[in-house]
Motif scaffolding. Structure first.
Motif, PDB file in Angstrom:
ATOM      1  N   GLY A  11       0.818  -1.208   0.000  1.00 63.07           N
ATOM      2  CA  GLY A  11       0.000   0.000   0.000  1.00 63.07           C
ATOM      3  C   GLY A  11       0.852   1.258   0.000  1.00 63.07           C
ATOM      4  O   GLY A  11       0.567   2.218  -0.720  1.00 63.07           O
ATOM      5  N   PHE A  12       1.908   1.259   0.802  1.00 62.83           N
ATOM      6  CA  PHE A  12       2.837   2.387   0.863  1.00 62.83           C
ATOM      7  C   PHE A  12       3.477   2.617  -0.502  1.00 62.83           C
ATOM      8  O   PHE A  12       3.510   3.747  -1.004  1.00 62.83           O
ATOM      9  CB  PHE A  12       3.898   2.092   1.925  1.00 62.83           C
ATOM     10  CG  PHE A  12       5.048   3.051   1.967  1.00 62.83           C
ATOM     11  CD1 PHE A  12       4.891   4.314   2.503  1.00 62.83           C
ATOM     12  CD2 PHE A  12       6.293   2.686   1.482  1.00 62.83           C
ATOM     13  CE1 PHE A  12       5.962   5.204   2.553  1.00 62.83           C
ATOM     14  CE2 PHE A  12       7.357   3.557   1.524  1.00 62.83           C
ATOM     15  CZ  PHE A  12       7.188   4.820   2.064  1.00 62.83           C
ATOM     16  N   SER A  14       2.429   1.747  -3.426  1.00 64.13           N
ATOM     17  CA  SER A  14       1.467   2.154  -4.459  1.00 64.13           C
ATOM     18  C   SER A  14       1.193   3.654  -4.420  1.00 64.13           C
ATOM     19  O   SER A  14       0.761   4.226  -5.418  1.00 64.13           O
ATOM     20  CB  SER A  14       0.168   1.369  -4.328  1.00 64.13           C
ATOM     21  OG  SER A  14      -0.559   1.783  -3.189  1.00 64.13           O
ATOM     22  N   GLY A  15       1.468   4.291  -3.295  1.00 59.91           N
ATOM     23  CA  GLY A  15       1.250   5.728  -3.178  1.00 59.91           C
ATOM     24  C   GLY A  15       2.460   6.578  -3.519  1.00 59.91           C
ATOM     25  O   GLY A  15       2.381   7.803  -3.462  1.00 59.91           O
ATOM     26  N   LEU A  16       3.570   5.955  -3.869  1.00 66.40           N
ATOM     27  CA  LEU A  16       4.780   6.713  -4.186  1.00 66.40           C
ATOM     28  C   LEU A  16       4.825   7.083  -5.662  1.00 66.40           C
ATOM     29  O   LEU A  16       4.574   6.247  -6.522  1.00 66.40           O
ATOM     30  CB  LEU A  16       6.036   5.902  -3.832  1.00 66.40           C
ATOM     31  CG  LEU A  16       6.253   5.586  -2.362  1.00 66.40           C
ATOM     32  CD1 LEU A  16       7.530   4.771  -2.191  1.00 66.40           C
ATOM     33  CD2 LEU A  16       6.315   6.851  -1.523  1.00 66.40           C
ATOM     34  N   HIS A  17       5.139   8.349  -5.915  1.00 70.19           N
ATOM     35  CA  HIS A  17       5.288   8.824  -7.291  1.00 70.19           C
ATOM     36  C   HIS A  17       6.536   9.678  -7.374  1.00 70.19           C
ATOM     37  O   HIS A  17       6.640  10.659  -6.634  1.00 70.19           O
ATOM     38  CB  HIS A  17       4.065   9.631  -7.715  1.00 70.19           C
ATOM     39  CG  HIS A  17       2.806   8.831  -7.670  1.00 70.19           C
ATOM     40  ND1 HIS A  17       2.502   7.879  -8.599  1.00 70.19           N
ATOM     41  CD2 HIS A  17       1.802   8.811  -6.766  1.00 70.19           C
ATOM     42  CE1 HIS A  17       1.346   7.317  -8.289  1.00 70.19           C
ATOM     43  NE2 HIS A  17       0.906   7.871  -7.170  1.00 70.19           N
ATOM     44  N   ALA A  19       7.251   5.778  -8.725  1.00 70.22           N
ATOM     45  CA  ALA A  19       7.437   4.499  -8.043  1.00 70.22           C
ATOM     46  C   ALA A  19       8.907   4.095  -8.095  1.00 70.22           C
ATOM     47  O   ALA A  19       9.592   4.356  -9.085  1.00 70.22           O
ATOM     48  CB  ALA A  19       6.583   3.427  -8.718  1.00 70.22           C
TER      49      ALA A  19
END
Length: 114
Positions: A11-12, A14-17, A19
């Motif tokens: 989940g963590f 998946s929120g990184l941009h 990636a």
């Protein structure tokens, strides 16, 4: 608990941009799984799991109630006694720190280059 920790990492991530590269993501999952498993097996449980990121690094911190630092052990080649995890954590991570907590426990923190 280790499976839940791995899900938290997914989940963590998946929120990184942007990636992180796949191999860095896989290493983070492996680090979290190992640190959480070690805390459960050797230190009486996990009191805090924290994941953070900046432009350069990913960090995992696992707190547990034991003041005892992780120890190197001779690996059990039969697969029953372990001894592989702590050396693997130190190999995968850019930095590893063990810090005491005011409550008598400790925090094991590991960083990966993003």
């Amino acid at each position: 608990m280790a499976a839940e920790a791995r899900e938290a990492v997914f989940g963590f991530l998946s929120g990184l941009h942007p990636a992180p590269p796949a191999h860095i993501s896989q290493n983070l999952v492996l680090l979290v799984s190992e640190l959480v498993t070690n805390a459960l097996r050797h230190a009486g449980g996990v009191t805090v799991l924290r994941l953070t990121a900046d432009r350069r690094c990913l960090e995992v911190a696992v707190a547990d109630p034991s003041p005892a630092h992780p120890q190197d052990r001779t690996p059990d080649l039969t697969g029953r006694g372990g001894g592989f995890g702590w050396p693997m954590v130190r190999r995968l991570a850019r930095t590893v720190e063990v810090s005491p907590r005011p409550d008598g426990g400790k925090v094991v923190s590991a960083t990966l280059v993003r």
